[in-house]
Scaffold this active site. Structure first.
Site, PDB file in Angstrom:
ATOM      1  N   CYS A 218       1.035  -0.912   0.379  1.00  0.00           N
ATOM      2  CA  CYS A 218       0.292   0.015  -0.508  1.00  0.00           C
ATOM      3  C   CYS A 218       0.368   0.939   0.019  1.00  0.00           C
ATOM      4  CB  CYS A 218      -1.173  -0.022   0.806  1.00  0.00           C
ATOM      5  SG  CYS A 218       0.203   0.271   2.946  1.00  0.00           S
ATOM      6  N   HIS A 280       3.374   2.188  11.934  1.00  0.00           N
ATOM      7  CA  HIS A 280       2.555   1.742  12.384  1.00  0.00           C
ATOM      8  C   HIS A 280       2.529   2.587  13.684  1.00  0.00           C
ATOM      9  CE1 HIS A 280       4.741  -1.646  11.262  1.00  0.00           C
ATOM     10  NE2 HIS A 280       3.159  -2.268  10.935  1.00  0.00           N
ATOM     11  N   HIS A 330      -0.945  -4.655  19.745  1.00  0.00           N
ATOM     12  CA  HIS A 330      -0.375  -4.749  18.267  1.00  0.00           C
ATOM     13  C   HIS A 330       0.411  -2.760  18.678  1.00  0.00           C
ATOM     14  CE1 HIS A 330      -0.415  -3.444  14.497  1.00  0.00           C
ATOM     15  NE2 HIS A 330      -0.885  -4.438  13.921  1.00  0.00           N
ATOM     16  N   GLU A 332      -0.021  -0.787  16.897  1.00  0.00           N
ATOM     17  CA  GLU A 332      -0.482   0.211  15.883  1.00  0.00           C
ATOM     18  C   GLU A 332      -1.093   0.832  17.280  1.00  0.00           C
ATOM     19  OE1 GLU A 332      -2.182   0.520  12.027  1.00  0.00           O
ATOM     20  OE2 GLU A 332      -4.108   1.263  13.286  1.00  0.00           O
ATOM     21  N   THR A 370      -6.044   1.279  11.969  1.00  0.00           N
ATOM     22  CA  THR A 370      -6.455   1.045  10.554  1.00  0.00           C
ATOM     23  C   THR A 370      -6.421  -0.329  10.170  1.00  0.00           C
ATOM     24  OG1 THR A 370      -4.197   0.588  10.412  1.00  0.00           O
ATOM     25  CG2 THR A 370      -5.238   3.199  10.357  1.00  0.00           C
ATOM     26  N   CYS A 400      -8.607   1.874   7.088  1.00  0.00           N
ATOM     27  CA  CYS A 400      -7.489   2.266   5.909  1.00  0.00           C
ATOM     28  C   CYS A 400      -8.196   1.436   4.526  1.00  0.00           C
ATOM     29  CB  CYS A 400      -6.179   2.668   6.201  1.00  0.00           C
ATOM     30  SG  CYS A 400      -5.567   1.009   5.597  1.00  0.00           S
ATOM     31  N   ASN A 430      -2.933  -6.989   8.629  1.00  0.00           N
ATOM     32  CA  ASN A 430      -3.845  -6.826   7.603  1.00  0.00           C
ATOM     33  C   ASN A 430      -4.176  -8.010   6.608  1.00  0.00           C
ATOM     34  OD1 ASN A 430      -2.130  -6.062   5.005  1.00  0.00           O
ATOM     35  ND2 ASN A 430      -1.372  -5.568   6.282  1.00  0.00           N
ATOM     36  N   SER A 472       1.586  -5.099   3.487  1.00  0.00           N
ATOM     37  CA  SER A 472       2.966  -4.981   3.638  1.00  0.00           C
ATOM     38  C   SER A 472       4.352  -6.180   2.796  1.00  0.00           C
ATOM     39  CB  SER A 472       3.434  -5.117   5.707  1.00  0.00           C
ATOM     40  OG  SER A 472       2.275  -6.372   5.718  1.00  0.00           O
TER      41      SER A 472
HETATM   42  O1  0K2 Z   1      -1.301  -5.009   9.360  1.00  0.00           O
HETATM   43  P1  0K2 Z   1      -0.010  -4.385   9.946  1.00  0.00           P
HETATM   44  O2  0K2 Z   1      -0.516  -3.678  11.527  1.00  0.00           O
HETATM   45  O3  0K2 Z   1       0.073  -5.414  11.623  1.00  0.00           O
HETATM   46  O4  0K2 Z   1       0.655  -4.053   9.645  1.00  0.00           O
HETATM   47  P2  0K2 Z   1       1.789  -4.333   8.279  1.00  0.00           P
HETATM   48  O5  0K2 Z   1       1.815  -5.510   7.889  1.00  0.00           O
HETATM   49  O6  0K2 Z   1       2.923  -4.051   8.524  1.00  0.00           O
HETATM   50  O7  0K2 Z   1       1.250  -3.556   7.335  1.00  0.00           O
HETATM   51  C1  0K2 Z   1       0.792  -2.464   7.261  1.00  0.00           C
HETATM   52  C2  0K2 Z   1       0.375  -1.319   8.031  1.00  0.00           C
HETATM   53  C3  0K2 Z   1       0.891  -0.570   8.189  1.00  0.00           C
HETATM   54  C4  0K2 Z   1      -0.052   0.298   9.152  1.00  0.00           C
HETATM   55  O8  0K2 Z   1      -1.249   0.158   9.440  1.00  0.00           O
HETATM   56 FE1  SF4 Z   2      -1.215   1.066   4.067  1.00  0.00          FE
HETATM   57 FE2  SF4 Z   2      -1.301   0.914   7.192  1.00  0.00          FE
HETATM   58 FE3  SF4 Z   2      -0.985   2.975   5.833  1.00  0.00          FE
HETATM   59 FE4  SF4 Z   2      -3.372   1.576   5.364  1.00  0.00          FE
HETATM   60  S1  SF4 Z   2      -2.529   2.571   7.909  1.00  0.00           S
HETATM   61  S2  SF4 Z   2      -2.385   2.410   4.060  1.00  0.00           S
HETATM   62  S3  SF4 Z   2      -1.889  -0.581   5.861  1.00  0.00           S
HETATM   63  S4  SF4 Z   2       0.552   2.256   5.786  1.00  0.00           S
END
Ligand code: 0K2
Ligand code: SF4
Length: 519
Positions: A218, A280, A330, A332, A370, A400, A430, A472
């Site tokens: 993303c 995050h 988590h 975030e 998110t 998001c 995610n 990711s």
């Molecule tokens: O899905 P997660 O919040 O665990 O994070 P990632 O797998 O690193 O994906 C990017 C999302 C980062 C923030 O929302």
């Molecule tokens: Fe990507 Fe996380 Fe941002 Fe959504 S909130 S755009 S999943 S980094």
């Protein structure tokens, strides 16, 4: 009596195993191979192997595997290790066959406890020793034999695998005594290859591969990775990164190989150094700690995570009881809760809503992580509305665009598929949600770090596979997965799109101009 017509049981694909030497053929013949497997003893060397192709073809194979012993060419390949060829070449570099399913077989063999390497195998006309081995190694080949390159054309367009057990290496050449000892050990290892080869053959089929769109990186992840890359370019290595920049082991390993140093907490960063905060987000207390340690911070927090932080500050400042829907532990969630410690309550499920204690039910606000599953989050919101009719919040807008788009897209492929594979790391929220929403739609689904994690028995009897990847996960991993699955038989690859994404985010000011663009 009327009834639905009896479907014939699907036929197990016919495997032909080409084994150069009698002992190799004997060892693999005693392995647990699929019923009906034909073993062709080709004889030693390229000429005999070439002549054996007619016998291989006459056996009408659905798949062809070459099995035998070989010499290792690298320091990593030790006697007793297994080499699975990614391609087979002649000594002059001509590639006579490719083996796209090699990572699938390698994963299966590793899970069986074997030490496995994947790479090019070169076939020579005469036994290569000494400097001849060094020259072959310099071409990038990892093992040498005398038949595989000549046998590849016999497979035609059918799935083709080469599995060789190493008996000698440049630093461990074969002495007379070793020849017997290592030969016997190698043949025993060949005997252990059966279950993996059987799973490979049983997975051979024509298939439809449906790619969910959007999938993989993303905008927030692309930005976060670019922040680290530019920080390395501007400041040089090491650049410290607090926590994984995004939750993907491939991304982290790649940046680490380029000089990023990932730490869990700021006390691991030398005073005065540069540190990147992950996508995050972090709590204000982390910013304070960075200030106390005189660290130069570059913030790679996704702007859409930062938006939720801003909401948390605004709603707590006006005295609301703020509820954060999310997953405990988590990063975030820790960051958002840290905006107002003790004044934001975490709600993990609809069932947890009845236990909430709020000061004023008329002044309740909710926020969200998110990367939640939209359907699950809506259940929690419904429970909140039942209990606190005056509750206000963002609907599901805190989830998001990338998260909700990937969920919609994976549901689109799940509607047609018998199996969904999601590329992503175990700690990626995610990515895990993509597996769960597929399962809730009634489809078997699995999260895989890379091709090697795909268990071949998942594919047995499956004609339509849906493929997606978390926000990711690098797109290249999806390409590798698609290529490997396509090697199991004729495959049609098509995209199922719920729309395209054109969002991008500005970089933090600290890295807007990398060194290469400065005078
Ligand atoms: O899905 P997660 O919040 O665990 O994070 P990632 O797998 O690193 O994906 C990017 C999302 C980062 C923030 O929302
Ligand atoms: Fe990507 Fe996380 Fe941002 Fe959504 S909130 S755009 S999943 S980094």
């Amino acid at each position: 009596m009327k009834g639905s017509p009896v479907q014939p049981a699907p036929r197990t694909p016919r495997l032909v195993v080409a084994a150069p030497l009698r002992l190799e053929g004997f060892a693999i013949g005693r392995a647990d191979l699929p019923p009906g497997t034909v073993i062709v003893r080709t004889g030693m060397g390229p000429d005999k192997a070439h002549r054996a192709n007619r016998v291989v073809r006459d056996a009408r194979p659905d798949a062809v595997a070459v099995v035998g012993l070989a010499g290792g060419l690298t320091v990593e390949t030790k006697p007793g290790d297994v080499v699975v060829a990614s391609e087979v070449r002649l000594a002059d570099g001509t590639v006579t066959g490719t083996c796209p399913t090699a990572p699938l077989l390698a994963g299966e063999l590793r899970r069986a406890g074997l030490r496995v390497h994947v790479g090019p195998v070169v076939s020579v006309a005469q036994v290569a020793v000494g400097s001849a081995r060094a020259e072959l190694a310099a071409t990038g080949a990892i093992a040498v034999d005398m038949e595989s390159a000549a046998l590849a054309p016999g497979a035609g367009t059918r799935p083709f695998a080469v599995i060789r057990v190493i008996v000698d290496t440049p630093d461990q050449p074969l002495g007379r005594i070793d020849l017997v000892r290592r030969g016997v050990a190698g043949l025993r290892t060949i005997n252990q290859l059966g279950p993996a080869i059987r799973a490979w053959v049983e997975a051979v089929s024509s298939r439809r591969l449906l790619l969910a769109e959007p999938r993989a990186f993303c905008a927030g992840v692309e930005r976060a990775i670019e922040v680290v890359e530019r920080a390395l370019e501007i400041h040089g290595a090491p650049v410290y990164v607090r926590k994984q920049i995004v939750h993907n082991t491939h991304v982290v390993a790649d940046l680490a190989s380029r000089g990023a140093v990932f730490v869990e907490e700021l006390d691991e960063v030398p005073p005065g150094a540069t540190v990147v905060f992950s996508a995050h987000g972090v709590a204000p207390a982390i910013w304070d700690e960075a200030g106390e340690r005189d660290l130069a911070v570059i913030d790679a927090t996704c702007p859409l995570v930062e938006k939720v932080h801003a909401e948390a500050r605004r709603f707590t400042a006006r005295g609301d009881t703020v509820l954060l829907i999310g997953h405990s532990g988590h990063e975030e969630v820790d960051g958002t809760l840290g905006e107002a410690p003790g004044r934001i309550q975490l709600v993990e499920s609809a069932a947890a809503v009845e236990d909430l204690e709020v000061a004023d039910p008329e002044r309740v606000t909710y926020l969200m992580q998110t990367t939640l599953a939209v359907d699950e989050a809506e259940e929690v919101v419904d429970a909140l509305r039942d209990r606190f009719p005056a509750v206000v919040g963002p609907g599901s807008a805190d989830i998001c665009y990338a998260t909700s788009n990937r969920q919609n897209a994976v549901r689109r492929v799940a509607a047609e598929a018998e199996l969904v594979l999601v590329v992503g790391s175990e700690n990626s929220s995610n990515s895990r949600r993509l597996v769960e929403v597929s399962e809730r739609d009634g489809v078997a689904a699995h999260l895989v770090e890379s091709v090697e994690d795909v268990q071949l028995d998942w594919l047995k009897g499956v004609r339509t596979v849906g493929i997606s990847a978390g926000a990711s996960a690098p797109p290249l991993l999806v390409e590798e997965l698609t290529a490997a699955l396509s090697g199991l038989g004729s495959a049609s690859v098509s995209v199922r799109s719920v729309g395209s994404e054109s969002i991008s985010f500005h970089l933090p000011k600290e890295v807007r101009r990398p060194l290469s663009e400065r005078r």
